[in-house]
Design a protein around this motif. Structure first.
Motif, PDB file in Angstrom:
ATOM      1  N   GLN A 191       0.825  -1.204   0.000  1.00  0.00           N
ATOM      2  CA  GLN A 191       0.000   0.000   0.000  1.00  0.00           C
ATOM      3  C   GLN A 191       0.858   1.253   0.000  1.00  0.00           C
ATOM      4  O   GLN A 191       0.518   2.251  -0.636  1.00  0.00           O
ATOM      5  CB  GLN A 191      -0.943   0.029   1.204  1.00  0.00           C
ATOM      6  CG  GLN A 191      -1.913   1.208   1.108  1.00  0.00           C
ATOM      7  CD  GLN A 191      -2.912   1.252   2.234  1.00  0.00           C
ATOM      8  OE1 GLN A 191      -2.729   0.604   3.241  1.00  0.00           O
ATOM      9  NE2 GLN A 191      -3.965   2.014   2.046  1.00  0.00           N
ATOM     10  N   ALA A 192       1.986   1.213   0.705  1.00  0.00           N
ATOM     11  CA  ALA A 192       2.891   2.362   0.686  1.00  0.00           C
ATOM     12  C   ALA A 192       3.357   2.646  -0.731  1.00  0.00           C
ATOM     13  O   ALA A 192       3.407   3.798  -1.165  1.00  0.00           O
ATOM     14  CB  ALA A 192       4.081   2.100   1.602  1.00  0.00           C
ATOM     15  N   MET A 193       3.693   1.594  -1.481  1.00  0.00           N
ATOM     16  CA  MET A 193       4.123   1.785  -2.859  1.00  0.00           C
ATOM     17  C   MET A 193       3.016   2.418  -3.698  1.00  0.00           C
ATOM     18  O   MET A 193       3.265   3.350  -4.481  1.00  0.00           O
ATOM     19  CB  MET A 193       4.551   0.440  -3.468  1.00  0.00           C
ATOM     20  CG  MET A 193       5.052   0.536  -4.902  1.00  0.00           C
ATOM     21  SD  MET A 193       5.621  -1.053  -5.556  1.00  0.00           S
ATOM     22  CE  MET A 193       7.064  -1.348  -4.536  1.00  0.00           C
ATOM     23  N   ASP A 194       1.781   1.936  -3.519  1.00  0.00           N
ATOM     24  CA  ASP A 194       0.652   2.507  -4.253  1.00  0.00           C
ATOM     25  C   ASP A 194       0.478   3.988  -3.915  1.00  0.00           C
ATOM     26  O   ASP A 194       0.266   4.816  -4.799  1.00  0.00           O
ATOM     27  CB  ASP A 194      -0.619   1.740  -3.916  1.00  0.00           C
ATOM     28  CG  ASP A 194      -1.854   2.399  -4.521  1.00  0.00           C
ATOM     29  OD1 ASP A 194      -1.998   2.345  -5.752  1.00  0.00           O
ATOM     30  OD2 ASP A 194      -2.656   2.982  -3.768  1.00  0.00           O
ATOM     31  N   LEU A 195       0.602   4.324  -2.645  1.00  0.00           N
ATOM     32  CA  LEU A 195       0.414   5.713  -2.225  1.00  0.00           C
ATOM     33  C   LEU A 195       1.537   6.603  -2.751  1.00  0.00           C
ATOM     34  O   LEU A 195       1.293   7.722  -3.213  1.00  0.00           O
ATOM     35  CB  LEU A 195       0.334   5.782  -0.703  1.00  0.00           C
ATOM     36  CG  LEU A 195      -0.959   5.229  -0.102  1.00  0.00           C
ATOM     37  CD1 LEU A 195      -0.790   4.920   1.382  1.00  0.00           C
ATOM     38  CD2 LEU A 195      -2.109   6.212  -0.315  1.00  0.00           C
ATOM     39  N   LEU A 210       9.959   4.935  -2.006  1.00  0.00           N
ATOM     40  CA  LEU A 210      10.033   3.820  -2.948  1.00  0.00           C
ATOM     41  C   LEU A 210      11.380   3.113  -2.852  1.00  0.00           C
ATOM     42  O   LEU A 210      11.454   1.878  -2.925  1.00  0.00           O
ATOM     43  CB  LEU A 210       9.811   4.331  -4.373  1.00  0.00           C
ATOM     44  CG  LEU A 210       8.376   4.690  -4.752  1.00  0.00           C
ATOM     45  CD1 LEU A 210       8.329   5.311  -6.150  1.00  0.00           C
ATOM     46  CD2 LEU A 210       7.464   3.465  -4.706  1.00  0.00           C
ATOM     47  N   ALA A 211      12.454   3.888  -2.681  1.00  0.00           N
ATOM     48  CA  ALA A 211      13.775   3.273  -2.555  1.00  0.00           C
ATOM     49  C   ALA A 211      13.822   2.344  -1.338  1.00  0.00           C
ATOM     50  O   ALA A 211      14.383   1.243  -1.405  1.00  0.00           O
ATOM     51  CB  ALA A 211      14.845   4.352  -2.435  1.00  0.00           C
ATOM     52  N   LEU A 215      10.350  14.472  -3.473  1.00  0.00           N
ATOM     53  CA  LEU A 215      11.536  13.835  -2.898  1.00  0.00           C
ATOM     54  C   LEU A 215      11.168  12.689  -1.963  1.00  0.00           C
ATOM     55  O   LEU A 215      11.740  11.598  -2.038  1.00  0.00           O
ATOM     56  CB  LEU A 215      12.353  14.895  -2.154  1.00  0.00           C
ATOM     57  CG  LEU A 215      13.604  14.414  -1.422  1.00  0.00           C
ATOM     58  CD1 LEU A 215      14.630  13.877  -2.404  1.00  0.00           C
ATOM     59  CD2 LEU A 215      14.195  15.553  -0.586  1.00  0.00           C
ATOM     60  N   SER A 216      10.197  12.909  -1.082  1.00  0.00           N
ATOM     61  CA  SER A 216       9.826  11.888  -0.097  1.00  0.00           C
ATOM     62  C   SER A 216       9.316  10.617  -0.763  1.00  0.00           C
ATOM     63  O   SER A 216       9.570   9.511  -0.279  1.00  0.00           O
ATOM     64  CB  SER A 216       8.753  12.438   0.849  1.00  0.00           C
ATOM     65  OG  SER A 216       9.259  13.514   1.603  1.00  0.00           O
ATOM     66  N   ALA A 217       8.582  10.763  -1.869  1.00  0.00           N
ATOM     67  CA  ALA A 217       8.045   9.589  -2.554  1.00  0.00           C
ATOM     68  C   ALA A 217       9.165   8.739  -3.138  1.00  0.00           C
ATOM     69  O   ALA A 217       9.132   7.501  -3.059  1.00  0.00           O
ATOM     70  CB  ALA A 217       7.072  10.019  -3.647  1.00  0.00           C
ATOM     71  N   ALA A 238      15.868   0.334  -6.444  1.00  0.00           N
ATOM     72  CA  ALA A 238      16.208   1.181  -5.300  1.00  0.00           C
ATOM     73  C   ALA A 238      17.239   2.228  -5.692  1.00  0.00           C
ATOM     74  O   ALA A 238      17.126   3.410  -5.335  1.00  0.00           O
ATOM     75  CB  ALA A 238      16.733   0.323  -4.151  1.00  0.00           C
ATOM     76  N   ARG A 239      18.248   1.807  -6.434  1.00  0.00           N
ATOM     77  CA  ARG A 239      19.289   2.745  -6.870  1.00  0.00           C
ATOM     78  C   ARG A 239      18.709   3.842  -7.756  1.00  0.00           C
ATOM     79  O   ARG A 239      19.031   5.022  -7.609  1.00  0.00           O
ATOM     80  CB  ARG A 239      20.388   1.997  -7.621  1.00  0.00           C
ATOM     81  CG  ARG A 239      21.502   2.892  -8.160  1.00  0.00           C
ATOM     82  CD  ARG A 239      22.557   2.082  -8.874  1.00  0.00           C
ATOM     83  NE  ARG A 239      22.004   1.373 -10.008  1.00  0.00           N
ATOM     84  CZ  ARG A 239      21.812   1.907 -11.212  1.00  0.00           C
ATOM     85  NH1 ARG A 239      22.082   3.177 -11.422  1.00  0.00           N
ATOM     86  NH2 ARG A 239      21.318   1.186 -12.195  1.00  0.00           N
ATOM     87  N   GLN A 240      17.841   3.457  -8.683  1.00  0.00           N
ATOM     88  CA  GLN A 240      17.257   4.449  -9.577  1.00  0.00           C
ATOM     89  C   GLN A 240      16.406   5.459  -8.800  1.00  0.00           C
ATOM     90  O   GLN A 240      16.441   6.658  -9.091  1.00  0.00           O
ATOM     91  CB  GLN A 240      16.420   3.754 -10.651  1.00  0.00           C
ATOM     92  CG  GLN A 240      17.257   2.968 -11.648  1.00  0.00           C
ATOM     93  CD  GLN A 240      16.397   2.283 -12.702  1.00  0.00           C
ATOM     94  OE1 GLN A 240      15.202   2.529 -12.791  1.00  0.00           O
ATOM     95  NE2 GLN A 240      17.009   1.419 -13.495  1.00  0.00           N
ATOM     96  N   SER A 241      15.660   4.984  -7.807  1.00  0.00           N
ATOM     97  CA  SER A 241      14.857   5.901  -6.993  1.00  0.00           C
ATOM     98  C   SER A 241      15.750   6.852  -6.210  1.00  0.00           C
ATOM     99  O   SER A 241      15.455   8.049  -6.096  1.00  0.00           O
ATOM    100  CB  SER A 241      13.960   5.118  -6.040  1.00  0.00           C
ATOM    101  OG  SER A 241      12.980   4.384  -6.742  1.00  0.00           O
ATOM    102  N   LEU A 242      16.848   6.343  -5.672  1.00  0.00           N
ATOM    103  CA  LEU A 242      17.773   7.197  -4.943  1.00  0.00           C
ATOM    104  C   LEU A 242      18.448   8.208  -5.870  1.00  0.00           C
ATOM    105  O   LEU A 242      18.717   9.350  -5.471  1.00  0.00           O
ATOM    106  CB  LEU A 242      18.834   6.345  -4.231  1.00  0.00           C
ATOM    107  CG  LEU A 242      18.335   5.533  -3.037  1.00  0.00           C
ATOM    108  CD1 LEU A 242      19.426   4.578  -2.552  1.00  0.00           C
ATOM    109  CD2 LEU A 242      17.889   6.450  -1.898  1.00  0.00           C
ATOM    110  N   GLU A 243      18.706   7.801  -7.099  1.00  0.00           N
ATOM    111  CA  GLU A 243      19.280   8.740  -8.057  1.00  0.00           C
ATOM    112  C   GLU A 243      18.328   9.891  -8.348  1.00  0.00           C
ATOM    113  O   GLU A 243      18.752  11.053  -8.433  1.00  0.00           O
ATOM    114  CB  GLU A 243      19.638   8.006  -9.356  1.00  0.00           C
ATOM    115  CG  GLU A 243      20.845   7.106  -9.243  1.00  0.00           C
ATOM    116  CD  GLU A 243      21.097   6.305 -10.505  1.00  0.00           C
ATOM    117  OE1 GLU A 243      22.118   5.605 -10.551  1.00  0.00           O
ATOM    118  OE2 GLU A 243      20.286   6.379 -11.452  1.00  0.00           O
TER     119      GLU A 243
END
Length: 449
Positions: free
Chosen positions: A76-80, A98-99, A92-94, A111-116
């Motif tokens: 659910q966190a991912m969906d939100l 996701l990361a 930024l927080s999203a 995870a790496r792509q989200s952090l990038e």
């Protein structure tokens, strides 16, 4: 009848000797404080109440995502978080949320792509830099200073109001990878600030075709089209923007005093059933669905929405209409914005000195870029001017000296800058000699290239 949440808030207010803060901002900040204090269920209860009144408010979805993450409901966190990114592809927080989810699931590449993406939005965030270095360490890359990407540099230009430079970088990046909706949003904003309103409108139309609830795209297109032959659609876009951001805070941040949406202090009703009309002085009413999120046995319940009525805006023109689907779009916009092209420069790490303890300034970020791209002479010129603005004249002269020695294309601009400096600081050591050397070089014929 007063709900349990209303009663609890009223009792707390009485203990404080005052009224409960029922402003949207106050309730949002309280929910954010609670989730950061390790009380996700209480934070979710406040968000539920916010969404009963303002069912598209982006901030509530963000905090609900963090609450779901804290409880352990990753799906659910991912969906939100994806819903948040469908309205704010630059959130930024999203990306950080996701990361975290991808790391828990062992999906290191995602995870790496989200952090990038997060790093590009906040390159001076030391905790984020640490997490990204850890991500690279898992790929057996050396750990050190993170290299600036062109996307991070473009955002640095945008924050520094160097709009022409930002537009140049962003156009090339978007052409290389049109899936980067976050960069398309940044491009639209840069174009508006540079008074290229028609181009900004075209970019926004393309964004809204994929993300109908994108806040900035709705705002910019509405701002550009208001009081034109597209006025009816402009009003619909602005109304949708205000439903996403009822305080009009983002409109004020982008447009300032030029915003057609005035500053507002949105308030929640004293009782949950006293839901107010969406207040926009010159717009038709719009039916909004009610979003509910409940907590059951330690899990955040599914987000559901009621039926919504779609109304056509006034006006004869018929571009793509604002969508009235879910309170925030489902799907995977976050994943779409994480796509990359081989032509887009990838983050790498280099061994270097320890990171500065404070967030990097615009000048620091420009210096990093110049160190990594020593042949970009225009970047050297930009750095020299930033150093002059910061009063670091000795380093500015070093940059100008490099350009005098190495480049002809920027020579006239260097002479202009040095001449101004010489008038303001005639006693600056080395300035007179450098200005004479630049003029002498300019008198010579430029070598053929």
């Amino acid at each position: 009848m007063v709900s349990p949440l209303d009663g609890a808030q009223g009792a707390a207010a009485e203990r404080r000797g005052g009224m409960a803060d029922l402003t949207l901002r106050g309730q949002y900040e309280e929910a954010l404080r609670l989730v950061q204090a390790g009380k996700p269920h209480e934070a979710a209860a406040i968000c539920r109440r916010i969404l009963q009144t303002f069912p598209k408010y982006i901030g509530a979805y963000r905090v609900l995502g963090q609450a779901a993450l804290a409880i352990g409901n990753d799906q659910q966190a991912m969906d939100l978080f994806r819903r948040v990114l469908s309205a704010d592809p630059e959130n930024l927080s999203a990306y950080i949320g996701l990361a975290t989810i991808y790391e828990r699931q062992g999906r290191s590449e995602e995870a790496r792509q989200s952090l990038e993406r997060a790093f590009e939005l906040s390159p001076g965030d030391q905790e984020l830099r640490h997490r990204l270095r850890q991500s690279y360490a898992q790929r057996d890359l050396p750990i050190g200073r993170l290299k600036m990407t062109r996307a991070a540099l473009a955002r640095t230009y945008l924050r520094g109001q160097l709009y022409a430079k930002a537009i140049q970088e962003l156009r090339e990046l978007v052409a290389a990878d049109p899936r980067r909706l976050d960069l398309r949003v940044a491009l639209a904003e840069a174009l508006w600030h540079d008074k290229q309103y028609e181009d900004a409108a075209v970019v926004c139309q393309g964004i809204l075709a994929e993300l109908p609830n994108c806040l900035k795209a709705n705002l910019i297109l509405g701002q550009v089209w208001l009081n034109t032959d597209q006025d009816g659609w402009a009003r619909a876009y602005l109304q949708k923007a205000q439903s996403l951001d009822p305080d009009n805070a983002v409109a004020q941040a982008i447009f300032g005093s030029r915003s057609v949406l005035p500053p507002r202090t949105a308030r929640l009703p004293l009782r949950a059933e006293d839901v107010p009309e969406l207040a926009l002085p010159y717009l038709v009413d719009d039916e909004e669905g009610v979003v509910e999120s409940i907590v059951i046995e330690g899990q955040l319940g599914q987000v559901t929405e009621g039926d919504e009525e779609t109304r056509e805006p006034r006006g004869d023109a018929r571009p793509s209409a604002p969508s009235e689907e879910s309170p925030l779009e489902e799907g995977e916009p976050g994943d779409a914005s994480l796509g990359r092209s081989p032509q887009v420069q990838e983050l790498v790490v280099q061994t270097s000195a320890d990171e500065a303890s404070l967030e990097l300034s615009l000048t620091d970020l420009q210096r990093e870029y110049v160190q990594e791209h020593p042949d970009d002479y225009l970047a050297h010129l930009d750095l020299a001017r930033l150093l002059c603005k910061d009063g670091i004249l000795d380093q500015a002269l070093a940059e100008y000296s490099f350009l005098v020695q190495e480049d002809y294309t920027t020579l006239n601009e260097v002479i202009h800058d040095l001449d101004l400096l010489n008038r303001r600081h005639p006693d600056l050591p080395g300035l007179g000699e450098l200005l004479r050397a630049a003029r002498e070089k300019a008198s010579l014929r430029s070598p053929s290239r």
